[in-house]
Scaffold this motif. Structure first.
Motif, PDB file in Angstrom:
ATOM      1  N   PHE A 178       1.739   4.469   5.267  1.00 38.72           N
ATOM      2  CA  PHE A 178       1.635   5.630   5.929  1.00 38.72           C
ATOM      3  C   PHE A 178       0.677   5.982   7.064  1.00 38.72           C
ATOM      4  N   ALA A 179      -0.758   5.146   6.903  1.00 33.68           N
ATOM      5  CA  ALA A 179      -1.782   5.171   7.715  1.00 33.68           C
ATOM      6  C   ALA A 179      -1.395   4.346   8.892  1.00 33.68           C
ATOM      7  N   LEU A 180      -0.706   3.486   8.896  1.00 37.86           N
ATOM      8  CA  LEU A 180      -0.209   2.548  10.087  1.00 37.86           C
ATOM      9  C   LEU A 180       0.859   3.431  11.019  1.00 37.86           C
ATOM     10  N   GLU A 181       1.757   4.048  10.171  1.00 39.45           N
ATOM     11  CA  GLU A 181       2.578   4.822  10.937  1.00 39.45           C
ATOM     12  C   GLU A 181       1.993   5.888  11.728  1.00 39.45           C
ATOM     13  N   VAL A 182       1.144   6.832  11.001  1.00 41.78           N
ATOM     14  CA  VAL A 182       0.465   7.824  11.452  1.00 41.78           C
ATOM     15  C   VAL A 182      -0.187   7.209  12.776  1.00 41.78           C
ATOM     16  N   THR A 231      -0.967  -1.493  -7.036  1.00 32.26           N
ATOM     17  CA  THR A 231      -0.501  -2.103  -5.692  1.00 32.26           C
ATOM     18  C   THR A 231       0.731  -1.282  -4.865  1.00 32.26           C
ATOM     19  N   THR A 232       1.698  -0.650  -5.672  1.00 28.50           N
ATOM     20  CA  THR A 232       2.561   0.224  -4.918  1.00 28.50           C
ATOM     21  C   THR A 232       1.793   1.413  -4.160  1.00 28.50           C
ATOM     22  N   LEU A 233       0.613   1.990  -4.896  1.00 26.65           N
ATOM     23  CA  LEU A 233       0.208   2.976  -4.223  1.00 26.65           C
ATOM     24  C   LEU A 233      -0.662   2.564  -2.958  1.00 26.65           C
ATOM     25  N   TYR A 234      -1.420   1.675  -3.030  1.00 30.77           N
ATOM     26  CA  TYR A 234      -2.201   1.048  -1.987  1.00 30.77           C
ATOM     27  C   TYR A 234      -1.075   0.748  -0.546  1.00 30.77           C
ATOM     28  N   TRP A 235      -0.019   0.000  -1.100  1.00 29.17           N
ATOM     29  CA  TRP A 235       0.676  -0.351   0.100  1.00 29.17           C
ATOM     30  C   TRP A 235       1.382   0.940   0.856  1.00 29.17           C
ATOM     31  N   THR A 236       1.812   1.971  -0.192  1.00 28.24           N
ATOM     32  CA  THR A 236       2.203   3.311   0.365  1.00 28.24           C
ATOM     33  C   THR A 236       1.403   3.925   1.368  1.00 28.24           C
ATOM     34  N   THR A 291       8.213   5.342  -4.054  1.00 24.41           N
ATOM     35  CA  THR A 291       7.470   4.746  -5.102  1.00 24.41           C
ATOM     36  C   THR A 291       7.713   5.178  -6.478  1.00 24.41           C
ATOM     37  N   ARG A 292       7.597   4.338  -7.385  1.00 20.17           N
ATOM     38  CA  ARG A 292       8.083   4.564  -8.823  1.00 20.17           C
ATOM     39  C   ARG A 292       6.847   5.005  -9.371  1.00 20.17           C
ATOM     40  N   HIS A 293       6.765   6.312 -10.187  1.00 17.13           N
ATOM     41  CA  HIS A 293       5.450   6.704 -10.908  1.00 17.13           C
ATOM     42  C   HIS A 293       5.977   7.419 -12.034  1.00 17.13           C
TER      43      HIS A 293
END
Length: 97
Positions: free
Chosen positions: A25-29, A16-21, A1-3
């Motif tokens: 992550f949560a879905l993967e874990v 938006t990018t922060l929440y999607w990331t 992600t860009r920051h």
């Protein structure tokens, strides 16, 4: 992600990018823990999550563990067996493979 630290509050796409990331992550874990007990990071370290009875965590317990893990505080609080609060709540333990 860009920051960028300077313009993070001015950037419309930052949150938006922060929440999607965080969501990805949560879905993967959640999914990987529920199905196999192994995430990519756990695979690299040679560890896995399992129920204290010996089975895989399953979708319900993995969801509880993941939600608590996202709060960051439960992994920092551990008991004398070094089980984090998220592991105690989900009745799971991390073991070597």
């Amino acid at each position: 992600t860009r920051h960028t630290i300077v313009s993070s509050t001015q950037d419309a796409h930052y949150f938006t990018t922060l929440y999607w990331t965080l969501l990805v992550f949560a879905l993967e874990v959640w999914l990987l823990t529920a199905i196999s007990g192994i995430t990519p990071g756990k695979r690299l370290l040679g560890i896995r999550v399992m129920r204290t009875g010996g089975g895989r965590p399953g979708f319900g317990w993995a969801l509880l563990r993941t939600v608590l893990l996202l709060f960051v505080v439960p992994p920092l609080l551990c008991d004398r067996d070094l089980r984090g609060l998220h592991d105690r709540a989900a009745d799971t333990i991390v073991v070597r493979m």
